[in-house]
Design a protein around this motif. Structure first.
Motif, PDB file in Angstrom:
ATOM      1  N   GLU A   5       0.832  -1.195   0.000  1.00 20.17           N
ATOM      2  CA  GLU A   5       0.000   0.000   0.000  1.00 20.17           C
ATOM      3  C   GLU A   5       0.874   1.256   0.000  1.00 20.17           C
ATOM      4  N   THR A   6       1.002   1.874  -1.147  1.00 23.06           N
ATOM      5  CA  THR A   6       1.788   3.099  -1.278  1.00 23.06           C
ATOM      6  C   THR A   6       0.946   4.303  -0.883  1.00 23.06           C
ATOM      7  N   ARG A   7       1.485   5.132  -0.015  1.00 22.13           N
ATOM      8  CA  ARG A   7       0.831   6.373   0.389  1.00 22.13           C
ATOM      9  C   ARG A   7       1.800   7.517   0.157  1.00 22.13           C
ATOM     10  N   ALA A   8       1.440   8.408  -0.753  1.00 19.70           N
ATOM     11  CA  ALA A   8       2.291   9.549  -1.093  1.00 19.70           C
ATOM     12  C   ALA A   8       1.634  10.844  -0.657  1.00 19.70           C
ATOM     13  N   ASP A   9       2.363  11.630   0.137  1.00 22.15           N
ATOM     14  CA  ASP A   9       1.918  12.971   0.498  1.00 22.15           C
ATOM     15  C   ASP A   9       2.359  13.913  -0.619  1.00 22.15           C
ATOM     16  N   VAL A  10       1.400  14.533  -1.297  1.00 22.47           N
ATOM     17  CA  VAL A  10       1.713  15.410  -2.418  1.00 22.47           C
ATOM     18  C   VAL A  10       1.218  16.818  -2.121  1.00 22.47           C
ATOM     19  N   ARG A  11       1.737  17.763  -2.886  1.00 15.42           N
ATOM     20  CA  ARG A  11       1.293  19.154  -2.726  1.00 15.42           C
ATOM     21  C   ARG A  11      -0.192  19.252  -3.043  1.00 15.42           C
ATOM     22  N   LYS A  12      -0.954  19.874  -2.145  1.00 14.14           N
ATOM     23  CA  LYS A  12      -2.382  20.019  -2.369  1.00 14.14           C
ATOM     24  C   LYS A  12      -2.646  20.984  -3.518  1.00 14.14           C
ATOM     25  N   GLU A  13      -3.514  20.580  -4.416  1.00 10.47           N
ATOM     26  CA  GLU A  13      -3.903  21.462  -5.508  1.00 10.47           C
ATOM     27  C   GLU A  13      -5.289  21.081  -6.004  1.00 10.47           C
ATOM     28  N   SER A  14      -6.041  22.075  -6.423  1.00 14.39           N
ATOM     29  CA  SER A  14      -7.374  21.866  -6.945  1.00 14.39           C
ATOM     30  C   SER A  14      -7.293  21.922  -8.473  1.00 14.39           C
ATOM     31  N   LEU A  15      -7.293  20.764  -9.093  1.00 19.50           N
ATOM     32  CA  LEU A  15      -7.104  20.672 -10.546  1.00 19.50           C
ATOM     33  C   LEU A  15      -8.428  20.735 -11.285  1.00 19.50           C
ATOM     34  N   SER A  16      -8.392  21.288 -12.491  1.00 18.26           N
ATOM     35  CA  SER A  16      -9.556  21.227 -13.371  1.00 18.26           C
ATOM     36  C   SER A  16      -9.751  19.790 -13.847  1.00 18.26           C
ATOM     37  N   VAL A 145       5.977  15.111  -4.644  1.00 15.96           N
ATOM     38  CA  VAL A 145       5.841  14.252  -3.468  1.00 15.96           C
ATOM     39  C   VAL A 145       6.721  14.769  -2.339  1.00 15.96           C
ATOM     40  N   GLN A 146       6.106  14.981  -1.188  1.00 13.39           N
ATOM     41  CA  GLN A 146       6.839  15.448  -0.014  1.00 13.39           C
ATOM     42  C   GLN A 146       7.386  14.271   0.798  1.00 13.39           C
ATOM     43  N   TYR A 147       6.676  13.157   0.761  1.00  5.92           N
ATOM     44  CA  TYR A 147       7.115  11.921   1.400  1.00  5.92           C
ATOM     45  C   TYR A 147       6.187  10.818   0.927  1.00  5.92           C
ATOM     46  N   ALA A 148       6.726   9.602   0.807  1.00  9.59           N
ATOM     47  CA  ALA A 148       5.898   8.453   0.442  1.00  9.59           C
ATOM     48  C   ALA A 148       6.512   7.192   1.027  1.00  9.59           C
ATOM     49  N   PHE A 149       5.665   6.222   1.334  1.00  9.41           N
ATOM     50  CA  PHE A 149       6.186   4.940   1.780  1.00  9.41           C
ATOM     51  C   PHE A 149       5.248   3.821   1.353  1.00  9.41           C
ATOM     52  N   TRP A 180       8.226  -1.361   3.626  1.00 11.06           N
ATOM     53  CA  TRP A 180       8.989  -2.076   2.604  1.00 11.06           C
ATOM     54  C   TRP A 180       9.974  -1.142   1.915  1.00 11.06           C
ATOM     55  N   MET A 181       9.501   0.067   1.602  1.00  8.92           N
ATOM     56  CA  MET A 181      10.351   1.065   0.925  1.00  8.92           C
ATOM     57  C   MET A 181       9.701   2.423   1.085  1.00  8.92           C
ATOM     58  N   ASN A 182      10.471   3.480   0.791  1.00 11.75           N
ATOM     59  CA  ASN A 182       9.919   4.818   0.894  1.00 11.75           C
ATOM     60  C   ASN A 182      10.591   5.737  -0.115  1.00 11.75           C
ATOM     61  N   PHE A 183      10.070   6.963  -0.192  1.00 13.53           N
ATOM     62  CA  PHE A 183      10.657   7.998  -1.045  1.00 13.53           C
ATOM     63  C   PHE A 183      10.856   9.242  -0.212  1.00 13.53           C
ATOM     64  N   VAL A 184      12.052   9.844  -0.331  1.00  6.12           N
ATOM     65  CA  VAL A 184      12.325  11.131   0.298  1.00  6.12           C
ATOM     66  C   VAL A 184      12.783  12.104  -0.787  1.00  6.12           C
ATOM     67  N   PRO A 185      12.393  13.378  -0.701  1.00  2.00           N
ATOM     68  CA  PRO A 185      12.767  14.361  -1.724  1.00  2.00           C
ATOM     69  C   PRO A 185      14.187  14.887  -1.522  1.00  2.00           C
ATOM     70  N   SER A 186      15.131  13.977  -1.365  1.00  2.00           N
ATOM     71  CA  SER A 186      16.536  14.328  -1.165  1.00  2.00           C
ATOM     72  C   SER A 186      17.400  13.244  -1.802  1.00  2.00           C
ATOM     73  N   ALA A 187      18.598  13.635  -2.212  1.00  2.00           N
ATOM     74  CA  ALA A 187      19.566  12.647  -2.694  1.00  2.00           C
ATOM     75  C   ALA A 187      20.163  11.933  -1.488  1.00  2.00           C
ATOM     76  N   VAL A 188      20.146  10.611  -1.505  1.00  2.00           N
ATOM     77  CA  VAL A 188      20.655   9.810  -0.399  1.00  2.00           C
ATOM     78  C   VAL A 188      21.699   8.836  -0.932  1.00  2.00           C
ATOM     79  N   THR A 189      22.803   8.676  -0.200  1.00  2.32           N
ATOM     80  CA  THR A 189      23.885   7.793  -0.639  1.00  2.32           C
ATOM     81  C   THR A 189      23.943   6.537   0.228  1.00  2.32           C
ATOM     82  N   ALA A 190      24.646   5.534  -0.287  1.00  5.76           N
ATOM     83  CA  ALA A 190      24.822   4.283   0.456  1.00  5.76           C
ATOM     84  C   ALA A 190      25.620   4.509   1.740  1.00  5.76           C
TER      85      ALA A 190
END
Length: 248
Positions: A5-16, A145-149, A180-190
């Motif tokens: 179950e992927t949950r991504a926090d995204v910038r709020k916007e009201s799209l047409s 995406v501000q954060y997702a996991f 299981w995994m996530n996404f961060v809006p930054s470059a991350v190294t090993a």
């Protein structure tokens, strides 16, 4: 595994309607490039007596989206972005969930993009981790995406009903989880995250961090421990967002 179950926090916007449809279309095409069998996206149910609408039937689909917006505005007239585009889709129209079913909830007005994959370990076998990681990367590539996991829902012998990693095993009650995994809006190294199984750069956006390099099981203590360690390393890097400052 019942589902990833992927949950991504995204910038709020009201799209047409047209802008929202175009963004969902781009995301679906990215997902179809990952799993070519995803060719039958349906949704648009607003009342119990309706049939599904094929996503590619743009006119009818947007009529359903507008009907959903009108009903939501009538029920919650004071809610911000109540008139924003929102859409829920499944990768087939069968009533029974089958392994490999994708279910997308695209809700930018609420700041959420969610993607559930039913039994990815059964559907994709040894490719499961790659498919789920690429799906997460696709969302991060196309959305702000501000954060997702990726949480995991599964049955555990000592619990009466299915549970999730976030609910039962996450390291911190006051922070976001990795699972299981996530996404961060930054470059991350090993060097920064030596425990992670894999780091997948999303150019110009950030990094998908795969905590466990195989199908995640809530009955596998090694998987739980590794995800916990990755969460602690991310917290030390200040890359695991706090959701409840009172519990610091």
């Amino acid at each position: 595994m019942i589902s990833a179950e992927t949950r991504a926090d995204v910038r709020k916007e009201s799209l047409s309607l047209d802008a929202g449809y175009a963004k969902v279309d781009r995301l679906l095409r990215e997902l179809e490039s990952i799993a070519p069998e995803l060719t039958n996206w349906h949704g648009g149910i607003t009342t119990p007596d309706q049939d599904y609408v094929n996503f590619r039937d743009k006119t009818t689909m947007l009529e359903r989206v507008q009907a959903r917006i009108d009903a939501f505005k009538a029920q919650f007239p004071a809610l911000p972005n109540a008139d924003g585009f929102g859409l829920r889709l499944s990768s087939n129209s069968e009533k029974k969930r089958r392994p490999g079913l994708f279910e997308l909830a695209y809700e930018p007005a609420r700041g959420v993009v969610a993607l559930d994959i039913h039994q990815p370990d059964v559907a994709f076998e040894e490719r499961a981790t790659t498919v789920v990681a690429r799906a997460l990367a696709a969302i991060a590539k196309l959305e702000d995406v501000q954060y997702a996991f990726v949480d995991v829902r599964d049955r555990v012998p000592d619990r009466p009903r299915p549970t999730t990693y976030r609910l039962s095993y996450a390291t911190f009650p006051h922070r976001k989880a990795v699972g299981w995994m996530n996404f961060v809006p930054s470059a991350v190294t090993a060097d920064q995250l030596p425990t992670a199984a894999e780091l997948v750069p999303v150019p110009g956006k950030g990094t998908v961090i795969v905590a466990v390099g195989e199908a995640f099981s809530l009955t596998n203590k090694t998987h739980i421990k590794q995800a916990n360690i990755v969460e602690m390393e991310l917290a030390d890097l200040d890359l695991l967002p706090v959701v409840d400052p009172s519990l610091r």
